[in-house]
Design an enzyme around this catalytic site. Structure first.
Site, PDB file in Angstrom:
ATOM      1  N   GLY A  47      45.205  39.540  33.236  1.00 40.43           N
ATOM      2  CA  GLY A  47      46.322  38.437  33.330  1.00 40.43           C
ATOM      3  C   GLY A  47      46.762  38.326  31.795  1.00 40.43           C
ATOM      4  CB  SER A  51      40.361  33.726  29.989  1.00 38.75           C
ATOM      5  OG  SER A  51      40.019  34.572  31.218  1.00 38.75           O
ATOM      6  CB  SER A  74      40.961  43.745  45.317  1.00 39.24           C
ATOM      7  OG  SER A  74      40.016  44.662  45.469  1.00 39.24           O
ATOM      8  N   GLY A  85      45.347  32.626  35.348  1.00 39.32           N
ATOM      9  CA  GLY A  85      44.070  33.197  34.790  1.00 39.32           C
ATOM     10  C   GLY A  85      44.613  34.340  33.449  1.00 39.32           C
ATOM     11  CE1 TYR A  95      30.542  32.748  49.608  1.00 41.48           C
ATOM     12  CE2 TYR A  95      28.141  33.458  48.615  1.00 41.48           C
ATOM     13  CZ  TYR A  95      29.535  33.413  48.544  1.00 41.48           C
ATOM     14  OH  TYR A  95      30.075  33.556  47.345  1.00 41.48           O
ATOM     15  CG  ASN A 100      45.731  37.625  36.988  1.00 39.17           C
ATOM     16  OD1 ASN A 100      45.517  39.002  37.400  1.00 39.17           O
ATOM     17  ND2 ASN A 100      45.185  37.043  36.092  1.00 39.17           N
TER      18      ASN A 100
END
Length: 322
Positions: free
Chosen positions: A38, A33, A165, A31, A187, A111
């Site tokens: 990250g 980007s 987290s 991760g 959900y 990450n």
């Protein structure tokens, strides 16, 4: 652990502090980007490391990330790896590529995370958020274990870092029923996120225990950060509804104290390299400090950790061995 670190500590400061530990290491970070923590971790680690492998599921964006790092550190050794954590087949393909590298792997930083959004099943019929944040990283770690173990020495124990987290504590922990049988009727996108982060914390604890000192794993809370993930269309709308962002998609200071991206990547770098963590495997970090007292009971329960491990192995169809 350095008492110099606190909420405002930046990733640059942590990397400078542990430059000697980073030197000579080969690190893989998922991760990476542009606009995320990250890539910030890569930026500071690449100044000192032997090799940093960066991953993403979009080849074009991955190339942009490499270019951004090379612009600042032209001599940095960066290697790109295509990785789609939402597909177990794609994870296996990426892991095979890493296992073919001539170098050992010293540190794996899990990450990457999925943005919060509506219910979605992956190609493997798993709930998308749990697949990307837990099942994919678990399988990836399992497949790269031999590569990690190859970096061990009398003075070094390989590390695996899970970026979790503090939100892991906001839910009721992993729901083992929907883990195996995702149900759109049950959900809730925030609950799905809380569960995925709980799974990260439990996995770090159980990986450390099962490896018997061969691999040290850690989880962490990076802080509340305005990253690219909060700016994705689906996530952005939900965060506005939640009250985290205003109607223009900008951070609201009322609920949380926000960190900058450089501050947000600091704890990741600490977890990966702080030598004082050697005798604290399975620990959870916040503000670059061990904060095990902040783990919710459901996410520190050894029975839950073992249950999650067994359920995950069954779902991915592979057994983790050391």
């Amino acid at each position: 652990m350095s008492s110099k670190f606190d909420f405002s500590t930046t990733a640059d400061e942590v990397a400078a502090e542990f430059a000697r530990e980073i030197a000579g290491k080969n690190v893989l970070i998922t991760g990476t980007s542009l606009g995320g923590i990250g890539l910030e971790a890569v930026r500071v680690i690449a100044k000192y490391a032997s090799l940093v492998v960066i991953t993403g599921y979009n080849a074009e964006r991955l190339k942009l990330s490499e270019e951004a790092i090379k612009k600042e550190s032209p001599t940095a050794q960066i290697r790109r790896l295509l990785l789609d954590l939402s597909s177990l087949a794609a994870v296996r393909k990426a892991a095979a590529e890493v296992n073919a590298y001539p170098e050992p792997l010293h540190v794996l930083i899990n990450n990457a995370a999925a943005g919060q959004g509506p219910f979605k099943l992956t190609v493997d019929k798993l709930e998308h958020q749990m697949a990307t944040d837990h099942f994919g990283p678990f399988l990836f770690t399992k497949l790269l274990a031999p590569k990690l173990l190859a970096s061990a020495s009398a003075t070094y124990t390989p590390r695996v870092v899970f970026v979790a987290s503090e939100a892991h504590a906001m839910g009721t922990g992993v729901n083992f029923t929907v883990l195996k049988n995702p149900d759109p009727a049950k959900y809730d996108l925030f609950e799905a996120y809380f569960q995925a982060k709980s799974a990260n914390v439990l996995t770090a604890i159980e990986l450390s225990r099962r490896s018997g000192g061969k691999i040290n794993a850690y989880s962490l809370h990076p802080g509340v950060i305005f990253t690219n993930i909060l700016q994705k269309e689906g996530s952005r709308d939900e965060m506005i509804k939640f009250g985290l962002l205003d109607e223009n998609g900008q951070p609201i200071d009322k609920m949380f104290k926000w960190k900058t991206i450089p501050q947000g990547a600091a704890t990741t770098v600490t977890a990966a390299f702080d030598p004082s963590l050697n005798d604290k495997p399975g620990s959870y970090l916040d503000n670059s400090t061990v904060a095990n007292e902040a783990i919710a009971p459901h996410s520190s329960d050894p029975v839950n950790a073992q249950k999650l491990w067994a359920a995950t192995e069954e779902i991915i169809g592979e057994t983790f061995t050391f």
